[in-house]
Write an enzyme that holds these catalytic residues in place. Sequence first.
Site, short mmCIF file in Angstrom:
data_model
loop_
_atom_site.label_atom_id
_atom_site.label_comp_id
_atom_site.label_asym_id
_atom_site.label_seq_id
_atom_site.Cartn_x
_atom_site.Cartn_y
_atom_site.Cartn_z
CB THR A 234 31.46 57.80 -17.78
OG1 THR A 234 32.56 56.87 -17.80
CG2 THR A 234 31.58 58.78 -18.92
CE1 TYR A 235 34.37 53.68 -14.33
CE2 TYR A 235 35.77 54.38 -12.54
CZ TYR A 235 35.58 53.63 -13.67
OH TYR A 235 36.60 52.83 -14.13
CB SER A 236 28.10 54.56 -11.44
OG SER A 236 29.13 54.41 -10.46
N GLY B 92 29.39 60.79 -13.30
CA GLY B 92 29.82 61.96 -12.55
C GLY B 92 29.74 61.80 -11.05
#
Length: 315
Positions: free
Chosen positions: A52-54, A62
């Site tokens: 889930t970054y960022s 992604g």
Amino acid sequence: MKKVTIKNTDLEIAPINFGGNVFGWTLDEKQSFDILDKFVGGGFNFIDTANTYSWWVNGTGGQSETIIGNWMKAKGNRKDLVIATKVGSQTKEHGVDSSKKHILQSVDESLTRLQTDYIDLYYTHFDDEKTPVEETMEAYNEIVKAGKVRYIAASNVSPERLLASMEVAEKNNFPKYVALQPHYNLLIRDKFEQQYAPLAEEFNWSVFTYWSLEAGFLTGKYKTEADFDKSPRGAGIKQHFDDRGKAILKALDDVAKKHGSHPATISLAWLLANPLVTAPIVSATSENQLKTLFSAPELELDAEDLFLLEKVSKS
């Protein structure tokens, strides 16, 4: 750089873990490639990211995995690296989710973005605390057996759920967590030391600390109240600029001067002096910042240094 082995695995790493949350956020792809080149050029090989970054930039995340995947493909160096990523964090599209369905979908998405067939270390990033731990561990058993993941680990999971997860794994002959990624540093100590360190000792986990420099507070760059207003992260850590925080910063300055070093290097060396800590996670956005990280494994704090830092940082 001398390598160490992540406990309960055959993974060998240099003892600094690069935090990939900056990729696609404060660094674009070209800048990220440059920092990664310099990181591995310094003899390091352990990179941490999350699916889930960022997400706070585009709502879904992604970007970090995509950049790392593009870089590994361009360099052809996947086999030389230890890649850690995570599952379970919220985005604008969904909440925290540690269900089997979410894990099975997310691991394939991470593999695609990373352009690799396997993930070395796969973390429960956050635990939704409603999915039965049996379901979560069963999902990990499935993806480890499929060869998609080599080892599993945990980050933001309660002590009670960690213990239950290990019991379920033992009972069902599932893969067990081999490492823990807690929020721990010279400033933030109590929760890890009181609640998680006993578990790390009991299960012989490697510990990879996140926010190892407390979002820059422990680098010594904040000298006055006004300095916090100059940084995007300043507002969030201004609360630490109290008597205890100032005493820690002064001690870091004193020890750094003694060793001809920097407060950030001393902060990381303090973490590495803890036998439970295998590698602190830390980010960098410039070559100068990287140099302060590279120095930490080579700097051995003496008893006087450790006594001073212990004295000022104890709550």
